[in-house]
Motif scaffolding. Sequence first.
Motif, mmCIF file in Angstrom:
data_model
loop_
_atom_site.group_PDB
_atom_site.id
_atom_site.type_symbol
_atom_site.label_atom_id
_atom_site.label_comp_id
_atom_site.label_asym_id
_atom_site.label_seq_id
_atom_site.Cartn_x
_atom_site.Cartn_y
_atom_site.Cartn_z
ATOM 1 N N ASN A 87 -53.476 -10.851 -42.358
ATOM 2 C CA ASN A 87 -52.946 -12.002 -43.098
ATOM 3 C C ASN A 87 -52.146 -12.944 -42.206
ATOM 4 O O ASN A 87 -51.495 -13.858 -42.698
ATOM 5 N N VAL A 88 -52.180 -12.693 -40.905
ATOM 6 C CA VAL A 88 -51.584 -13.613 -39.934
ATOM 7 C C VAL A 88 -52.725 -14.414 -39.326
ATOM 8 O O VAL A 88 -53.569 -13.884 -38.601
ATOM 9 N N MET A 89 -52.782 -15.711 -39.640
ATOM 10 C CA MET A 89 -53.878 -16.564 -39.200
ATOM 11 C C MET A 89 -53.458 -17.367 -37.971
ATOM 12 O O MET A 89 -52.280 -17.711 -37.813
ATOM 13 N N LEU A 90 -54.430 -17.697 -37.115
ATOM 14 C CA LEU A 90 -54.155 -18.381 -35.853
ATOM 15 C C LEU A 90 -54.909 -19.703 -35.799
ATOM 16 O O LEU A 90 -56.125 -19.751 -36.021
ATOM 17 N N ASP A 91 -54.182 -20.778 -35.492
ATOM 18 C CA ASP A 91 -54.829 -22.081 -35.398
ATOM 19 C C ASP A 91 -55.452 -22.257 -34.017
ATOM 20 O O ASP A 91 -55.516 -21.313 -33.218
ATOM 21 N N SER A 92 -55.912 -23.462 -33.716
ATOM 22 C CA SER A 92 -56.620 -23.697 -32.457
ATOM 23 C C SER A 92 -55.744 -23.483 -31.236
ATOM 24 O O SER A 92 -56.239 -23.225 -30.133
ATOM 25 N N GLU A 93 -54.412 -23.587 -31.393
ATOM 26 C CA GLU A 93 -53.470 -23.376 -30.292
ATOM 27 C C GLU A 93 -52.831 -21.993 -30.357
ATOM 28 O O GLU A 93 -51.870 -21.719 -29.651
ATOM 29 N N PHE A 94 -53.356 -21.131 -31.204
ATOM 30 C CA PHE A 94 -52.851 -19.764 -31.406
ATOM 31 C C PHE A 94 -51.440 -19.741 -31.986
ATOM 32 O O PHE A 94 -50.701 -18.781 -31.784
ATOM 33 N N ASN A 95 -51.073 -20.801 -32.691
ATOM 34 C CA ASN A 95 -49.856 -20.731 -33.490
ATOM 35 C C ASN A 95 -50.157 -19.880 -34.715
ATOM 36 O O ASN A 95 -51.239 -19.987 -35.305
ATOM 37 N N ALA A 96 -49.213 -19.037 -35.103
ATOM 38 C CA ALA A 96 -49.437 -18.117 -36.218
ATOM 39 C C ALA A 96 -48.964 -18.718 -37.531
ATOM 40 O O ALA A 96 -47.922 -19.373 -37.594
ATOM 41 N N SER A 131 -72.855 -18.087 -48.522
ATOM 42 C CA SER A 131 -73.678 -17.221 -47.677
ATOM 43 C C SER A 131 -72.812 -16.236 -46.894
ATOM 44 O O SER A 131 -71.671 -16.534 -46.521
ATOM 45 N N GLU A 132 -73.381 -15.063 -46.644
ATOM 46 C CA GLU A 132 -72.680 -14.044 -45.841
ATOM 47 C C GLU A 132 -72.349 -14.575 -44.455
ATOM 48 O O GLU A 132 -71.353 -14.181 -43.852
ATOM 49 N N SER A 133 -73.188 -15.457 -43.914
ATOM 50 C CA SER A 133 -72.953 -15.993 -42.572
ATOM 51 C C SER A 133 -71.726 -16.889 -42.512
ATOM 52 O O SER A 133 -71.204 -17.176 -41.432
ATOM 53 N N TYR A 134 -71.231 -17.332 -43.689
ATOM 54 C CA TYR A 134 -70.039 -18.169 -43.747
ATOM 55 C C TYR A 134 -68.788 -17.364 -44.101
ATOM 56 O O TYR A 134 -67.701 -17.918 -44.123
ATOM 57 N N LYS A 135 -68.951 -16.082 -44.375
ATOM 58 C CA LYS A 135 -67.816 -15.273 -44.813
ATOM 59 C C LYS A 135 -66.864 -15.008 -43.651
ATOM 60 O O LYS A 135 -67.269 -14.610 -42.559
ATOM 61 N N LEU A 136 -65.581 -15.248 -43.907
ATOM 62 C CA LEU A 136 -64.545 -15.000 -42.910
ATOM 63 C C LEU A 136 -63.891 -13.638 -43.087
ATOM 64 O O LEU A 136 -63.367 -13.067 -42.132
ATOM 65 N N GLY A 137 -63.891 -13.137 -44.309
ATOM 66 C CA GLY A 137 -63.251 -11.852 -44.545
ATOM 67 C C GLY A 137 -63.225 -11.522 -46.023
ATOM 68 O O GLY A 137 -63.660 -12.308 -46.882
ATOM 69 N N HIS A 138 -62.686 -10.335 -46.311
ATOM 70 C CA HIS A 138 -62.581 -9.879 -47.700
ATOM 71 C C HIS A 138 -61.190 -9.340 -47.939
ATOM 72 O O HIS A 138 -60.670 -8.562 -47.133
ATOM 73 N N VAL A 195 -58.537 -23.317 -52.107
ATOM 74 C CA VAL A 195 -59.004 -23.899 -50.850
ATOM 75 C C VAL A 195 -57.811 -24.102 -49.918
ATOM 76 O O VAL A 195 -56.818 -24.736 -50.299
ATOM 77 N N TYR A 196 -57.907 -23.563 -48.706
ATOM 78 C CA TYR A 196 -56.820 -23.606 -47.729
ATOM 79 C C TYR A 196 -57.246 -24.346 -46.469
ATOM 80 O O TYR A 196 -58.448 -24.549 -46.226
ATOM 81 N N GLU A 197 -56.261 -24.689 -45.650
ATOM 82 C CA GLU A 197 -56.587 -25.225 -44.338
ATOM 83 C C GLU A 197 -57.321 -24.152 -43.530
ATOM 84 O O GLU A 197 -57.054 -22.953 -43.658
ATOM 85 N N TYR A 198 -58.254 -24.598 -42.722
ATOM 86 C CA TYR A 198 -59.068 -23.678 -41.924
ATOM 87 C C TYR A 198 -58.358 -23.351 -40.626
ATOM 88 O O TYR A 198 -57.824 -24.227 -39.953
ATOM 89 N N MET A 199 -58.333 -22.072 -40.277
ATOM 90 C CA MET A 199 -57.695 -21.601 -39.045
ATOM 91 C C MET A 199 -58.789 -21.171 -38.069
ATOM 92 O O MET A 199 -59.418 -20.112 -38.245
ATOM 93 N N PRO A 200 -59.042 -21.949 -37.016
ATOM 94 C CA PRO A 200 -60.201 -21.722 -36.137
ATOM 95 C C PRO A 200 -60.237 -20.341 -35.484
ATOM 96 O O PRO A 200 -61.319 -19.787 -35.258
ATOM 97 N N ASN A 201 -59.073 -19.791 -35.159
ATOM 98 C CA ASN A 201 -59.064 -18.495 -34.481
ATOM 99 C C ASN A 201 -58.916 -17.313 -35.437
ATOM 100 O O ASN A 201 -58.679 -16.184 -35.011
ATOM 101 N N GLU A 202 -59.054 -17.613 -36.717
ATOM 102 C CA GLU A 202 -59.069 -16.580 -37.762
ATOM 103 C C GLU A 202 -57.813 -15.713 -37.716
ATOM 104 O O GLU A 202 -56.720 -16.226 -37.519
ATOM 105 N N SER A 203 -57.956 -14.390 -37.846
ATOM 106 C CA SER A 203 -56.784 -13.541 -38.056
ATOM 107 C C SER A 203 -56.370 -12.766 -36.809
ATOM 108 O O SER A 203 -57.182 -12.474 -35.926
#
Length: 364
Positions: free
Chosen positions: A166-175, A37-44, A109-117
């Motif tokens: 292409n720089v992803m951020l985890d829950s603690e804002f580690n890149a 679904s589009e509502s689940y899309k993180l990016g292109h 399939v990758y690990e999910y990064m909560p704070n996205e890019s």
Amino acid sequence: MEDQRESDMEADIEMVVDHIPRKFTYGELSAGTNNFSESYKLGHGGFGDVYKAILVNSDEIVAVKRISAGSRQGKKEYLAEISTITRLRHRNLVQLLGWCHEKARLILVYEYMPNESLDKFIFGSRRGELDWRRRYRIASDIASALLYLHELWDECVLHRDIKSSNVMLDSEFNAKLEFGLARLVKHNQWSQTSTIAETLGYLAPECAVTGISSSESDVFSFGAVALEIACGMRALDFSLGESMTRLVERVWNLYGQGRLFDAADSSLNGEFDRAEMETLIMIGLWCSHPDPFTRPTIRQVLQLLNFEVPLPRLPPILPTAAYSPLGPGSTSDFPPPAGSYSHEMRLLSSSASSSSALASESAN
């Protein structure tokens, strides 16, 4: 026939990876993304769409890259990406968890990064939410990942698509750097491709002419991201008018006028460490030098970020690039022959010999 193709793909994956990551079914990934679904899309990206997936049986959250049918990434590139990424282990690289190949669909399939890019925090929807301490740490995280890729692993890995998205951020804002165009080469070699893979604004000028990627071109891309982090502006922004299109030109002009801190992101409201701001901007400029052989190595970048070496002295005016295309008979995976890198480029890049002085001083 379809079952045979699936079996062939699995056999190919077994041949190219030392440790086979988890195999997902298309059904569980489709269910986890509500049928993509589009509502689940993180990016292109250039290879397809990326979705957030909540796996039904475990509530595990993952990121799913579905390779588009029209993507340049076919079976060869798909297998190469799996082969490369599964062998890399670093805290600042996004971890590949698994794969899926069903009904001719290629999915990673990758690990999910909560704070996205990172781009969302620098000039996107969450602009202004990152304080300076976190920004500086993010720059160090990216440099640490590149040092591992360029120097510390068995082979040199060229990322070839370093940019803020292409720089992803985890829950603690580690890149963590995300992959998509990585390529293995032997240390001290270059990689030639038939198409330009990198993104404009982050693309080193020599790549546009020669089609060759190198650790130096990765460093150029890092420099563009470093300037974006410090200045809060896109490396290439056509909305600002011709005089302010390229961020490096704007910042280098301010540097030449002795107004370096005028380049700092206004959303920080002056709340930054001046020594760190100066360091990150100067790193961004040095990495952006049009002569690839005058740029720092990523090891030198980390030394600067850690205040282990003095800042470079750069010419007050951005040097002009001048290149000659590769001639017939040139080989891939090696730099162009000496005659193909023009004498004019050497003279213009040196800016009255100050750049060559910089290179020798920084090496000491």
